[in-house]
Scaffold this motif. Structure first.
Motif, PDB file in Angstrom:
ATOM      1  N   PHE A  85       0.856  -1.180   0.000  1.00  0.00           N
ATOM      2  CA  PHE A  85       0.000   0.000   0.000  1.00  0.00           C
ATOM      3  C   PHE A  85       0.895   1.233   0.000  1.00  0.00           C
ATOM      4  O   PHE A  85       1.970   1.235   0.611  1.00  0.00           O
ATOM      5  N   ASP A  86       0.438   2.282  -0.665  1.00  0.00           N
ATOM      6  CA  ASP A  86       1.144   3.562  -0.650  1.00  0.00           C
ATOM      7  C   ASP A  86       0.188   4.666  -0.229  1.00  0.00           C
ATOM      8  O   ASP A  86      -0.894   4.818  -0.818  1.00  0.00           O
ATOM      9  N   VAL A  87       0.581   5.424   0.783  1.00  0.00           N
ATOM     10  CA  VAL A  87      -0.095   6.680   1.092  1.00  0.00           C
ATOM     11  C   VAL A  87       0.652   7.743   0.299  1.00  0.00           C
ATOM     12  O   VAL A  87       1.811   8.057   0.593  1.00  0.00           O
ATOM     13  N   GLU A  88       0.023   8.264  -0.742  1.00  0.00           N
ATOM     14  CA  GLU A  88       0.709   9.145  -1.681  1.00  0.00           C
ATOM     15  C   GLU A  88       0.755  10.566  -1.122  1.00  0.00           C
ATOM     16  O   GLU A  88      -0.275  11.194  -0.913  1.00  0.00           O
ATOM     17  N   ARG A  89       1.969  11.057  -0.895  1.00  0.00           N
ATOM     18  CA  ARG A  89       2.124  12.346  -0.214  1.00  0.00           C
ATOM     19  C   ARG A  89       1.844  13.536  -1.139  1.00  0.00           C
ATOM     20  O   ARG A  89       1.244  14.526  -0.716  1.00  0.00           O
ATOM     21  N   PHE A  90       2.300  13.461  -2.398  1.00  0.00           N
ATOM     22  CA  PHE A  90       2.179  14.604  -3.311  1.00  0.00           C
ATOM     23  C   PHE A  90       1.443  14.184  -4.585  1.00  0.00           C
ATOM     24  O   PHE A  90       1.654  13.085  -5.100  1.00  0.00           O
ATOM     25  N   PRO A 126      -2.179  25.066  -9.141  1.00  0.00           N
ATOM     26  CA  PRO A 126      -0.875  24.747  -8.564  1.00  0.00           C
ATOM     27  C   PRO A 126      -0.282  23.517  -9.236  1.00  0.00           C
ATOM     28  O   PRO A 126      -1.006  22.650  -9.724  1.00  0.00           O
ATOM     29  N   GLN A 127       1.022  23.426  -9.261  1.00  0.00           N
ATOM     30  CA  GLN A 127       1.674  22.248  -9.829  1.00  0.00           C
ATOM     31  C   GLN A 127       1.552  21.033  -8.910  1.00  0.00           C
ATOM     32  O   GLN A 127       1.594  19.897  -9.383  1.00  0.00           O
ATOM     33  N   TRP A 128       1.390  21.279  -7.619  1.00  0.00           N
ATOM     34  CA  TRP A 128       1.355  20.177  -6.657  1.00  0.00           C
ATOM     35  C   TRP A 128       0.264  20.408  -5.616  1.00  0.00           C
ATOM     36  O   TRP A 128      -0.005  21.544  -5.238  1.00  0.00           O
ATOM     37  N   THR A 129      -0.344  19.327  -5.162  1.00  0.00           N
ATOM     38  CA  THR A 129      -1.160  19.356  -3.948  1.00  0.00           C
ATOM     39  C   THR A 129      -0.603  18.304  -2.998  1.00  0.00           C
ATOM     40  O   THR A 129       0.139  17.404  -3.408  1.00  0.00           O
ATOM     41  N   VAL A 130      -0.985  18.411  -1.730  1.00  0.00           N
ATOM     42  CA  VAL A 130      -0.364  17.587  -0.688  1.00  0.00           C
ATOM     43  C   VAL A 130      -1.440  16.859   0.108  1.00  0.00           C
ATOM     44  O   VAL A 130      -2.506  17.422   0.385  1.00  0.00           O
ATOM     45  N   THR A 131      -1.156  15.622   0.486  1.00  0.00           N
ATOM     46  CA  THR A 131      -2.096  14.881   1.317  1.00  0.00           C
ATOM     47  C   THR A 131      -2.210  15.514   2.700  1.00  0.00           C
ATOM     48  O   THR A 131      -1.244  16.085   3.219  1.00  0.00           O
ATOM     49  N   ASP A 142       4.889   5.387   3.123  1.00  0.00           N
ATOM     50  CA  ASP A 142       4.663   6.832   3.012  1.00  0.00           C
ATOM     51  C   ASP A 142       5.457   7.289   1.795  1.00  0.00           C
ATOM     52  O   ASP A 142       6.662   7.513   1.870  1.00  0.00           O
ATOM     53  N   ASN A 143       4.787   7.391   0.664  1.00  0.00           N
ATOM     54  CA  ASN A 143       5.483   7.574  -0.613  1.00  0.00           C
ATOM     55  C   ASN A 143       5.620   9.055  -0.954  1.00  0.00           C
ATOM     56  O   ASN A 143       4.622   9.755  -1.148  1.00  0.00           O
ATOM     57  N   THR A 144       6.851   9.521  -1.049  1.00  0.00           N
ATOM     58  CA  THR A 144       7.119  10.937  -1.322  1.00  0.00           C
ATOM     59  C   THR A 144       7.808  11.166  -2.664  1.00  0.00           C
ATOM     60  O   THR A 144       8.122  12.307  -3.006  1.00  0.00           O
ATOM     61  N   PRO A 153      10.896  23.808  -4.826  1.00  0.00           N
ATOM     62  CA  PRO A 153      10.138  25.041  -5.082  1.00  0.00           C
ATOM     63  C   PRO A 153      10.180  25.456  -6.550  1.00  0.00           C
ATOM     64  O   PRO A 153      11.231  25.440  -7.186  1.00  0.00           O
ATOM     65  N   GLY A 154       9.016  25.809  -7.079  1.00  0.00           N
ATOM     66  CA  GLY A 154       8.917  26.324  -8.431  1.00  0.00           C
ATOM     67  C   GLY A 154       8.985  25.287  -9.528  1.00  0.00           C
ATOM     68  O   GLY A 154       9.006  25.636 -10.717  1.00  0.00           O
ATOM     69  N   SER A 155       8.998  24.014  -9.182  1.00  0.00           N
ATOM     70  CA  SER A 155       9.136  22.971 -10.203  1.00  0.00           C
ATOM     71  C   SER A 155       7.812  22.718 -10.912  1.00  0.00           C
ATOM     72  O   SER A 155       6.733  23.036 -10.403  1.00  0.00           O
ATOM     73  N   ALA A 156       7.913  22.116 -12.105  1.00  0.00           N
ATOM     74  CA  ALA A 156       6.746  21.718 -12.884  1.00  0.00           C
ATOM     75  C   ALA A 156       6.530  20.222 -12.711  1.00  0.00           C
ATOM     76  O   ALA A 156       7.464  19.427 -12.848  1.00  0.00           O
ATOM     77  N   ALA A 157       5.314  19.829 -12.422  1.00  0.00           N
ATOM     78  CA  ALA A 157       5.005  18.423 -12.164  1.00  0.00           C
ATOM     79  C   ALA A 157       5.053  17.606 -13.449  1.00  0.00           C
ATOM     80  O   ALA A 157       4.598  18.048 -14.502  1.00  0.00           O
ATOM     81  N   ARG A 158       5.602  16.401 -13.326  1.00  0.00           N
ATOM     82  CA  ARG A 158       5.515  15.411 -14.388  1.00  0.00           C
ATOM     83  C   ARG A 158       4.977  14.077 -13.871  1.00  0.00           C
ATOM     84  O   ARG A 158       4.488  13.271 -14.636  1.00  0.00           O
ATOM     85  N   ALA A 159       5.053  13.841 -12.571  1.00  0.00           N
ATOM     86  CA  ALA A 159       4.399  12.685 -11.951  1.00  0.00           C
ATOM     87  C   ALA A 159       4.324  12.928 -10.456  1.00  0.00           C
ATOM     88  O   ALA A 159       5.316  13.319  -9.833  1.00  0.00           O
ATOM     89  N   GLY A 160       3.141  12.716  -9.890  1.00  0.00           N
ATOM     90  CA  GLY A 160       3.014  12.770  -8.445  1.00  0.00           C
ATOM     91  C   GLY A 160       3.556  11.496  -7.830  1.00  0.00           C
ATOM     92  O   GLY A 160       4.060  10.605  -8.527  1.00  0.00           O
ATOM     93  N   ALA A 161       3.449  11.388  -6.519  1.00  0.00           N
ATOM     94  CA  ALA A 161       3.885  10.162  -5.863  1.00  0.00           C
ATOM     95  C   ALA A 161       3.121   8.962  -6.410  1.00  0.00           C
ATOM     96  O   ALA A 161       3.659   7.858  -6.509  1.00  0.00           O
ATOM     97  N   GLY A 162       1.883   9.192  -6.802  1.00  0.00           N
ATOM     98  CA  GLY A 162       1.061   8.125  -7.364  1.00  0.00           C
ATOM     99  C   GLY A 162       1.120   8.028  -8.870  1.00  0.00           C
ATOM    100  O   GLY A 162       0.273   7.365  -9.482  1.00  0.00           O
TER     101      GLY A 162
END
Length: 413
Positions: A245-250, A277-282, A301-303, A324-333
């Motif tokens: 199981f993974d609890v996806e942090r970002f 936003p580029q990221w959201t957080v659990t 706890d997957n980061t 900071p300021g990065s562009a997302a290409r894949a979240g933790a999930g």
């Protein structure tokens, strides 16, 4: 007969025909072609799943009721009633209240294939009244919502409230026998009460399709918006990696393009309205969930994310979350629909100002067939190990959700 007399008779005949015809004769409605998902329905495996689960009669019964509908309003009522009935029957089957046939009652696949039989019936339907393409599409949307539990969420007073979502089976071109343990979890937990250290908590669930277009059209936000302000905890759930199981942090704002159940692909920023936003957080209590000892699967706890750093052009894997300021290409999930539902749900949480509401995404282990039953060309639709694996995943998912609820204070509602 003279030409004049012939002309007079033809004119009289035409006049009588005009009087006999309805003032606004409805043109015949044209049926819509089946989708890629619906085209799989006639294969041997889906038909066996429907037959052995007792769901083979769902689509024919719905079709007969639809054919009796003499107006658009009557059709809407038929769609809503039969969609809700399918969801309740699938939940009751999973929870042992109705006969399960000779397939394990925890199986989520009968719901998926029965729904496709119903959507195909709507596309094929040629009613006696005018049905525009938009009206047919609205009937399909209503069926999707009703048969996925999205219109069935209700909580009693004086209990804590938990909302859980699951998904349909996917990668069916690889193996059409596949189920999804997140969907099985949703069916097993809907309407149940779990005992937490902070008192009883009622779980309500719903499921979502594995289709990019539904997410683009806002299905997630429409389904969740009425409920997030009223719950104490929510988690979206999907199938993830083997044996954990993974609890996806970002969660990242990027679609990676992997084909969906309609073989459609979508790559680029997740389409949402407004500032993005580029990221959201659990906000799930990830440490408590990891440390709860729910077993037998490891809980991570997957980061880890993939980003393009600020000012850069190349993707970089970051094990400890985005910079900071990065562009997302894949979240933790990842960057498929599991990441997208987590991104949309947590973005909605933030936009509603629910900063204290615990919520995020949980990835389950992959549901595997047993040894000797891994070849989709020669394998059976189920086996004892497959059923044990699904039950173990569902049980641990329930225990993880209970642990999360035990670790969080009652939210301000």
């Amino acid at each position: 007969m003279t030409a004049a007399r012939m002309t007079a008779m033809l004119g009289a005949t035409a006049a009588l025909a005009a009087l006999a015809a309805p003032a606004h004769a409805a043109p015949a409605a044209s049926a819509a072609p089946p989708t890629v998902e619906e085209q799989r329905l006639d294969q041997a495996v889906p038909q066996e799943i429907l037959r052995r689960s007792g769901f083979a009669g769902v689509a024919p019964s719905f079709t007969r009721a639809l054919e009796r509908a003499g107006s658009h309003r009557a059709a809407e009522n038929v769609v809503a009633r039969h969609g809700e009935r399918l969801w309740r029957r699938a939940v009751d089957r999973a929870q042992g209240r109705v006969p399960a046939g000779d397939l394990d009652r925890a199986d989520d696949r009968p719901l998926y294939w029965a729904r496709l039989g119903m959507t195909r019936a709507i596309r094929r339907w040629n009613p006696s009244f005018v049905l525009s393409d938009k009206a047919r599409a609205r009937l399909l949307v209503r069926l999707e919502r009703a048969s996925r539990g999205q219109e069935d969420v209700a909580y009693p007073h004086r209990v804590r409230r938990i909302l859980v979502t699951g998904f349909d089976p996917f990668t069916l071109d690889r193996d059409i026998r596949i189920g999804n343990p997140s969907g099985a979890t949703a069916l097993a937990l809907d309407g149940t009460v779990v005992r937490t250290s902070r008192g009883p908590a009622r779980i309500e669930t719903m499921t979502f399709p594995v289709r990019w277009r539904d997410f683009t059209d806002g299905m997630v936000e429409r389904a969740l918006r009425p409920h997030l302000p009223r719950v104490d905890l929510f988690t979206t759930v999907s199938q993830g990696r083997p044996d954990r199981f993974d609890v996806e942090r970002f969660n990242g704002a990027w679609r990676g393009g992997f084909p969906d159940n309609e073989r459609a692909s979508s790559t680029g920023l997740i389409p949402v309205r407004g500032a993005q936003p580029q990221w959201t957080v659990t906000t799930l209590p990830h440490r408590a969930m990891v440390g709860a000892g729910t077993g037998p699967f490891q809980v991570i706890d997957n980061t880890q994310v993939t980003e393009i750093p600020a000012g850069g052009t190349t993707e970089v894997v970051r094990p400890d979350g985005p910079t900071p300021g990065s562009a997302a290409r894949a979240g933790a999930g990842g960057n498929y629909l599991s990441n997208e539902i987590a991104y949309r749900a947590t973005l909605l949480r933030d936009r509603l100002g629910l900063t204290r509401l615990p919520g995020g995404h949980l990835h389950t282990p992959v549901l595997r067939f047993g040894d000797g039953n891994t070849d989709p060309g020669t394998g059976t639709v189920t086996d004892p190990q497959f059923e044990r694996n699904r039950r173990a995943i569902v049980t641990q998912a329930r225990d993880l959700i209970t642990a999360a609820a035990s670790a969080t204070a009652r939210s301000a509602r």
